[in-house]
Write a protein that holds these residues in place. Structure first.
Motif, PDB file in Angstrom:
ATOM      1  N   THR A 101       6.461  -6.226   3.616  1.00 44.55           N
ATOM      2  CA  THR A 101       7.163  -7.504   3.698  1.00 44.55           C
ATOM      3  C   THR A 101       8.633  -7.233   3.394  1.00 44.55           C
ATOM      4  N   ALA A 102       9.521  -7.954   4.062  1.00 46.43           N
ATOM      5  CA  ALA A 102      10.940  -7.663   3.887  1.00 46.43           C
ATOM      6  C   ALA A 102      11.776  -8.920   4.039  1.00 46.43           C
TER       7      ALA A 102
ATOM      8  N   GLY B 112       0.840  -1.188   0.000  1.00 43.69           N
ATOM      9  CA  GLY B 112       0.000   0.000   0.000  1.00 43.69           C
ATOM     10  C   GLY B 112       0.873   1.234   0.000  1.00 43.69           C
ATOM     11  N   ASP B 113       0.232   2.407  -0.031  1.00 42.20           N
ATOM     12  CA  ASP B 113       0.977   3.665  -0.024  1.00 42.20           C
ATOM     13  C   ASP B 113       1.806   3.786   1.250  1.00 42.20           C
TER      14      ASP B 113
ATOM     15  N   PHE C 276       6.197   5.968  -1.840  1.00 40.61           N
ATOM     16  CA  PHE C 276       6.141   4.586  -2.296  1.00 40.61           C
ATOM     17  C   PHE C 276       4.684   4.186  -2.482  1.00 40.61           C
ATOM     18  N   LYS C 277       4.428   3.403  -3.524  1.00 42.26           N
ATOM     19  CA  LYS C 277       3.064   2.936  -3.768  1.00 42.26           C
ATOM     20  C   LYS C 277       2.998   1.424  -3.621  1.00 42.26           C
ATOM     21  N   ASP C 278       1.782   0.921  -3.624  1.00 43.47           N
ATOM     22  CA  ASP C 278       1.549  -0.503  -3.421  1.00 43.47           C
ATOM     23  C   ASP C 278       2.353  -1.326  -4.436  1.00 43.47           C
ATOM     24  N   GLY C 279       3.094  -2.300  -3.940  1.00 43.06           N
ATOM     25  CA  GLY C 279       3.866  -3.179  -4.813  1.00 43.06           C
ATOM     26  C   GLY C 279       5.275  -2.728  -5.091  1.00 43.06           C
TER      27      GLY C 279
END
Length: 508
Positions: free
Chosen positions: A498-499, A169-170, A442-445
């Motif tokens: 996620t990382a 997400g954003d 940053f945007k989703d994905g």
């Protein structure tokens, strides 16, 4: 001739195919260099600090071959590199040294045999690096994401990790904290917000002008310049002509009735604007119009976009070219009968093509924004030039009802005219607060890769130098031998990313 003994690979090539290894001098650990300082007249010196110096590895071997010349050439080509490469020994195939040949390798030739000595230098102190890459992520045992990643470094030397974070997400910022030593890496803006409370847009009409707009009359309404007071025979300008929908793609083109009379003449569109959801016409508003203009030296033309209050013009934008001698575009703004700006556009920036004029009213303040449209995309307008004229505040505008509009496109007398058409019109009342999502860093994905060893940041595989932040603790952000914890922080309103952390263990 293939040689036997220990296998040694350098830069991916087995150099032992040309030699039999007799001896490898790797020494123990790394080479320490201590810096000392003499203090006064006391005995000895005071120890200051220790650093690891470059390390040398010497490989000695013999060759036996009927023809040593091609062997010597092949081996020379294999070890001739411009920067350090991986050096792997057969007794430790899971580790490599980062090495480059130092000085002149020796080759003492005899009858069908020779002795070779190659000295490799390890700039990083002779650290043995793991060939394999270890990984850990922030997925918890129960399948939920956590804000920490546990990193177990089973080597004996601290190493720099690589972190890959995928946005869900954003998000405005990615912060990485090495909880073992407090080192921080931050990319983005921690103060970025997800959105704001913004006025809602209640669309009254959206005309695409591919055909005659419904409920709109032709050749009625009010124009801002009803007379032409210049020349030898001044007189009224004329509302006359018609509109064509086939002459230009997806647009209405004015058809002018040319006469010798020295004044402006052209057709209008006039339509009503219904009240907003609160039943009034005095709310905040936005009126957007897109149109195409092509003009040059010797071509004349005029267009007006007028918002009316009864028969009076409350807000007006004018674009005109009224000189034969030059290629000019002049723009004007009017509010309640007051000329609030007039200027020549820079034709190097505001060229022929599509334009968008946005007239807006917020309380007593009126704003005009003119955009030269470079491209229309699914996500909006890409501009090549834009100007926002200074906002104009006039008492009473907040209470001025806006109940209709008039668009007038005209030519002068029977002179050569510019090419113009009207392609799009949207009117919106702005009267209800709603949550407006703002674009974030940053945007989703989006996948953000933090390459700590090389001090680089990538977004979706493309390096992004704009994310570099002064004060980041690159040098200190190491995974120490043993247990480590890396904490992941995003914007307070964002979903947990996620990382994955990856690292190559190393040994002294």
């Amino acid at each position: 001739m293939k040689q036997a003994g220990m296998q040694i690979a350098y830069a991916g090539v087995y150099i032992t195919q040309w030699m039999y290894v007799q001896m490898v001098q790797r020494d123990i650990g790394t080479k320490h260099a201590s810096t000392m300082q003499k203090v006064g007249v006391s005995d000895g010196q005071m120890w200051q600090y220790m650093s690891r110096d470059v390390k040398t590895i010497v490989v000695t071997g013999i060759v036996m071959n009927d023809d040593l010349v091609p062997l010597r050439r092949s081996l020379a080509a294999a070890i001739d590199t411009d920067e350090p490469q991986q050096l792997i020994f057969g007794d430790e195939p899971d580790k490599y040294y980062l090495a480059i040949v130092d000085s002149q390798p020796t080759f003492t030739e005899g009858f069908r045999s020779g002795t070779i000595s190659i000295t490799f230098i390890c700039p990083d102190g002779g650290i043995a690096h793991s060939v394999a890459t270890q990984t850990a992520d922030n997925m918890g045992d129960n399948g939920t994401l956590t804000d920490e990643i546990a990193v177990q470094n089973d080597g004996t030397y601290p190493v720099y990790p690589v972190i890959d974070a995928t946005m869900r997400g954003d998000n405005g910022v990615l912060t990485l904290i090495n909880e073992n030593n407090g080192a921080i890496l931050q990319f983005g803006n921690p103060g970025e917000v997800d959105g704001v409370q913004a006025p809602d847009s209640e669309t009254v009409f959206h005309y695409n002008l591919m055909s005659a707009p419904s409920g709109v009359a032709v050749n009625t309404g009010t124009i801002n310049y009803p007379t032409y007071p210049y020349g030898s025979s001044p007189g009224p300008n004329t509302i006359a002509g018609s509109w064509d929908y086939a002459k230009a793609k997806d647009a209405a083109t004015p058809i002018l009735n040319r006469t010798v009379a020295m004044h402006w003449a052209g057709p209008t569109y006039h339509g009503s604007i219904k009240a907003n959801a609160a039943g009034v016409n005095t709310g905040n508003l936005i009126w957007s119009n897109r149109f195409n203009v092509i003009t040059n030296v010797g071509a004349l033309g005029r267009v007006e976009f007028n918002l009316q209050s009864g028969n009076n013009i409350a807000i007006c934008f004018v674009m005109r070219d009224n000189t034969y001698a030059a290629d000019t575009l002049i723009v004007e703004g009017w509010v309640n009968g007051n000329n609030v700006f007039k200027q020549n556009l820079n034709r190097a920036l505001f060229t022929n093509g599509m334009y968008e004029i946005v007239e807006s009213k917020l309380g007593n303040t009126t704003t005009f924004r003119l955009t030269k449209v470079k491209q229309l995309t699914a996500s909006g307008i890409v501009s090549s030039a834009q100007t926002v004229f200074p906002p104009v505040t006039i008492d009473g505008m907040a209470d001025t009802p806006i109940d209709s509009f008039t668009v007038w496109m005209a030519g002068f007398s029977n002179t050569t005219g510019w090419t113009i058409n009207w392609s799009d019109s949207v009117f919106q009342w702005v009267n209800v607060n709603y949550w407006k999502d703002l674009p974030n860093r940053f945007k989703d994905g989006d996948v953000v890769q933090v390459d700590v060893p090389n001090r680089r940041v990538f977004v979706n595989d493309a390096e992004d130098p704009t994310l570099q932040t002064i004060g980041n603790n690159w040098d200190e952000f190491k995974v120490q031998p043993g247990s480590n914890t890396i904490k992941l922080l995003t914007s307070s309103w964002a979903k947990q990313c996620t990382a994955e952390v990856s690292w190559q263990e190393a040994w002294l």
